[in-house]
Write a protein that holds these residues in place. Structure first.
Motif, PDB file in Angstrom:
ATOM      1  N   PHE A  99     -24.921  -0.589 -12.118  1.00  0.00           N
ATOM      2  CA  PHE A  99     -23.562  -1.192 -12.946  1.00  0.00           C
ATOM      3  C   PHE A  99     -22.301  -0.461 -12.590  1.00  0.00           C
ATOM      4  N   GLY A 159     -17.223   8.401 -20.745  1.00  0.00           N
ATOM      5  CA  GLY A 159     -18.235   7.319 -20.337  1.00  0.00           C
ATOM      6  C   GLY A 159     -19.266   7.337 -21.416  1.00  0.00           C
ATOM      7  N   GLY A 160     -20.353   6.593 -21.154  1.00  0.00           N
ATOM      8  CA  GLY A 160     -21.313   6.360 -22.346  1.00  0.00           C
ATOM      9  C   GLY A 160     -22.016   7.664 -22.766  1.00  0.00           C
ATOM     10  N   ALA A 161     -22.141   8.635 -21.984  1.00  0.00           N
ATOM     11  CA  ALA A 161     -22.736   9.938 -22.490  1.00  0.00           C
ATOM     12  C   ALA A 161     -21.952  10.598 -23.520  1.00  0.00           C
ATOM     13  N   ASN A 164     -22.059   8.498 -26.613  1.00  0.00           N
ATOM     14  CA  ASN A 164     -23.388   8.784 -27.361  1.00  0.00           C
ATOM     15  C   ASN A 164     -23.316  10.050 -28.007  1.00  0.00           C
ATOM     16  N   HIS A 200     -31.784   5.482 -22.572  1.00  0.00           N
ATOM     17  CA  HIS A 200     -31.069   6.315 -21.341  1.00  0.00           C
ATOM     18  C   HIS A 200     -31.147   7.679 -21.888  1.00  0.00           C
ATOM     19  N   THR A 253     -30.998   0.225 -27.977  1.00  0.00           N
ATOM     20  CA  THR A 253     -30.407  -0.140 -26.510  1.00  0.00           C
ATOM     21  C   THR A 253     -30.156  -1.380 -26.507  1.00  0.00           C
ATOM     22  N   GLY A 255     -29.365  -3.570 -23.699  1.00  0.00           N
ATOM     23  CA  GLY A 255     -29.420  -3.382 -22.272  1.00  0.00           C
ATOM     24  C   GLY A 255     -29.908  -2.179 -21.903  1.00  0.00           C
ATOM     25  N   THR A 257     -30.999   0.532 -19.068  1.00  0.00           N
ATOM     26  CA  THR A 257     -30.605   0.801 -17.694  1.00  0.00           C
ATOM     27  C   THR A 257     -31.615   0.422 -16.863  1.00  0.00           C
ATOM     28  N   ASP A 282     -26.473   1.566 -28.335  1.00  0.00           N
ATOM     29  CA  ASP A 282     -26.115   2.042 -27.152  1.00  0.00           C
ATOM     30  C   ASP A 282     -25.887   0.699 -26.179  1.00  0.00           C
ATOM     31  N   ALA A 284     -24.253   0.439 -23.516  1.00  0.00           N
ATOM     32  CA  ALA A 284     -23.028   0.683 -22.681  1.00  0.00           C
ATOM     33  C   ALA A 284     -22.633  -0.211 -21.545  1.00  0.00           C
ATOM     34  N   TRP A 285     -23.476  -0.736 -21.063  1.00  0.00           N
ATOM     35  CA  TRP A 285     -23.287  -1.777 -19.965  1.00  0.00           C
ATOM     36  C   TRP A 285     -23.266  -3.321 -20.614  1.00  0.00           C
ATOM     37  N   ASP A 311     -19.221   1.010 -22.461  1.00  0.00           N
ATOM     38  CA  ASP A 311     -18.618   1.478 -21.105  1.00  0.00           C
ATOM     39  C   ASP A 311     -17.806   0.549 -20.537  1.00  0.00           C
ATOM     40  N   HIS A 313     -16.271   1.140 -17.628  1.00  0.00           N
ATOM     41  CA  HIS A 313     -16.604   1.640 -16.226  1.00  0.00           C
ATOM     42  C   HIS A 313     -17.795   0.776 -15.801  1.00  0.00           C
ATOM     43  N   LYS A 314     -18.439  -0.061 -16.545  1.00  0.00           N
ATOM     44  CA  LYS A 314     -19.649  -0.574 -16.120  1.00  0.00           C
ATOM     45  C   LYS A 314     -19.227  -2.074 -15.911  1.00  0.00           C
TER      46      LYS A 314
HETATM   47  C1  LIG Z   1     -24.918   4.158 -18.191  1.00  0.00           C
HETATM   48  C2  LIG Z   1     -25.548   4.302 -19.485  1.00  0.00           C
HETATM   49  C3  LIG Z   1     -25.269   5.506 -20.164  1.00  0.00           C
HETATM   50  C4  LIG Z   1     -24.681   6.437 -19.918  1.00  0.00           C
HETATM   51  O1  LIG Z   1     -23.272   6.335 -19.623  1.00  0.00           O
HETATM   52  P1  LIG Z   1     -22.264   6.956 -18.651  1.00  0.00           P
HETATM   53  O2  LIG Z   1     -21.179   6.103 -18.425  1.00  0.00           O
HETATM   54  O3  LIG Z   1     -23.075   7.153 -17.261  1.00  0.00           O
HETATM   55  O4  LIG Z   1     -21.859   8.446 -19.195  1.00  0.00           O
HETATM   56  C5  LIG Z   1     -25.719   5.346 -21.504  1.00  0.00           C
HETATM   57  N1  LIG Z   1     -26.311   4.370 -22.033  1.00  0.00           N
HETATM   58  C6  LIG Z   1     -26.699   3.149 -21.224  1.00  0.00           C
HETATM   59  C7  LIG Z   1     -27.623   2.282 -21.558  1.00  0.00           C
HETATM   60  C8  LIG Z   1     -26.359   3.473 -19.800  1.00  0.00           C
HETATM   61  O5  LIG Z   1     -26.772   2.097 -19.130  1.00  0.00           O
END
Ligand SMILES: *Cc1c(COP(=O)(O)O)cnc(C)c1O
Length: 488
Positions: A99, A159-161, A164, A200, A253, A255, A257, A282, A284-285, A311, A313-314
């Motif tokens: 991603f 970012g996602g972390a 979360n 994740h 979640t 999507g 990872t 979550d 994120a992407w 996110d 940035h994904k």
């Molecule tokens: C990438 C991802 C994260 C973590 O996000 P970062 O931007 O790497 O901190 C959390 N959850 C999911 C589902 C992700 O794909």
């Protein structure tokens, strides 16, 4: 090594070693533009994987002892060379990876602009223009996800972390209000939260960092289709309550990872409602599909969440790092993060100070790269890319199936996991195929585990990847397999 040591700046010019004189600045900006454009235009010519040994890079880097000033243009060129030869090119069209996007060009400009103006977003009065840009984006994203924009607050995260982590902190505040002042010892019992085994696993680090401990993450089994099992979730919550544990949150979640699986959002929302648990999604992407009318149905139910991670940035192609945390409980958000100090500027009447609503204090203008990219591509531009990526993933699945590979995940999203179907299951073969393709520099892909089996994994989230890249990947995979079979 260039002959670049010594005093390149002239103190008599009243310029600083930290900022050259105007003429030199223009020259350097020109060099930077050349480097960026050469990389942007020439990416297809580069191998996807690093070509320089880490030990060579280390020796070159350690030759910098920082004692004397170095000539800036030569230094810039040298460092750009390290980047050209010493990273996986996530911006390459044949990076079928994790991603990490090819960054939107306006996003690159946005990041440069943010660095140059360097607004401080901790306090709203320090950077009203920047705070309003981010506020507007948070509201836009909330609306796209199906929320009423007035009911959502949020912030940009690294970012996602971080997003979360914010979710866990806010969910704790909502469930155990005394935790804010007294910490977890105010809670009589062990708080626990739920996420699927496919989620994740930053959740484990987050649980540890918040003092909950990793055991507080109840990893719930998935169904054969890799979605969180509703039966297992209900059973686990009941069992935990029976044991005196204190459930406070369920993570869906949207999507995953590994395999791009979307958990059943509506049914999880129902459980959270019945059980009075915080519902976090979550996304994120895959939250990016909110920008496509055609695809956004895939994450329907997300609008029932108490908080969401997306996110930028994904799949929204922002340069790293750019995440978003959206939350429907402004009071809880404020109670979680508010601190008042003597030295911070007085709050603005118009907008809350980001530092009282989020983990960060000093804040970079993360939203600018997202704003510029979205403004210039438009939602329609993003929708076309996101839909195109899903089309190319379909093409990839079809081509793989017809050349003796078997697809092992089912998702509308562009993650394709597969195994060789021509011979008995062979984990070592998949690992070897992956390594040989990555080493060739022709493509980057990875392996992951699906239902306990080692499988190949590819993901298409780059706007530069086209049908020919997809065909090229399949041809390379077929060749690698032929070669492996011939030599085994
Ligand atoms: C990438 C991802 C994260 C973590 O996000 P970062 O931007 O790497 O901190 C959390 N959850 C999911 C589902 C992700 O794909």
């Amino acid at each position: 090594m260039s002959d670049s040591h010594g005093q390149w700046f002239d103190p008599a010019d009243r310029c600083s070693p930290l900022e050259p004189a105007p003429e030199e600045r223009l020259q350097l900006l020109g060099r930077l533009v050349d480097v960026i454009e050469a990389h942007t235009a020439g990416i297809r010519e580069l191998p996807v994987s690093p070509t320089e040994e880490p030990s060579t890079l280390r020796a070159a880097i350690e030759s910098y002892d920082f004692q004397l000033p170095r000539e800036p243009a030569a230094t810039l060129e040298e460092v750009a060379g390290w980047l050209r030869r010493g990273i996986v090119h996530t911006s390459h069209p044949r990076y079928f990876g994790l991603f990490n996007p090819r960054p939107a060009f306006m996003g690159i400009l946005g990041d440069a602009l943010a660095a140059a103006f360097n607004p401080q977003l901790a306090a709203a009065t320090h950077a009203p223009a920047a705070v309003e840009v981010e506020r507007h984006l948070v509201r836009y994203m909330a609306e796209r996800l199906g929320f009423h924009a007035d009911s959502i607050v949020g912030s940009f995260t690294t970012g996602g972390a971080e997003a979360n982590l914010s979710a866990v902190l806010v969910a704790l505040t909502r469930t155990f209000p005394d935790v804010v002042e007294q910490g977890l010892r105010a809670v009589e019992g062990q708080p626990v939260f739920y996420a699927s085994t496919e989620s994740h696993l930053a959740w484990l680090k987050i649980a540890q960092a918040t003092g909950l401990g990793r055991d507080a993450v109840r990893l719930v089994a998935v169904e054969p289709d890799l979605k969180l099992s509703m039966t297992a979730l209900r059973a686990q919550v009941a069992e935990d309550r029976g044991r005196g544990l204190l459930p406070f949150m369920v993570v869906a979640t949207a999507g995953t990872t590994s395999s791009g699986t979307i958990d059943p959002l509506g049914p999880i929302a129902d459980v959270c409602q019945d059980e009075q648990l915080h519902f976090h999604v979550d996304a994120a992407w895959a939250g990016a599909v909110a920008l496509s009318e055609q695809l956004k149905g895939a994450i329907a139910g997300i609008e029932r969440a108490d908080s969401v991670t997306v996110d930028a940035h994904k799949w929204l192609s922002a340069p790293m790092g750019a995440g978003m945390f959206l939350c429907g409980d402004e009071q809880a958000l404020r109670r979680t993060f508010d601190v008042s100090t003597a030295y911070m500027p007085a709050p603005s009447a118009d907008a809350p100070d980001p530092y009282v609503n989020s983990i960060q204090w000093s804040r970079r203008f993360i939203g600018l790269k997202v704003f510029l990219a979205l403004a210039v591509a438009g939602q329609s531009g993003y929708a076309a890319q996101i839909e195109g990526d899903c089309q190319r993933a379909k093409l990839l699945r079809g081509l793989l199936e017809t050349s003796g590979w078997h697809i092992v995940n089912e998702t509308p999203l562009p993650v394709v996991c597969f195994v060789d179907a021509l011979q008995p299951v062979d984990a070592e073969l998949h690992q070897r195929l992956c390594s040989s393709l990555v080493a060739s520099g022709r493509a980057w892909l990875s392996v992951t585990r699906v239902r306990g089996e080692t499988v190949l994994r590819t993901c298409i989230t780059s706007f530069l990847t086209d049908d020919a890249d997809v065909r090229g990947l399949v041809a390379d995979l077929n060749d690698a397999r032929d070669e492996a079979m011939a030599t085994s």
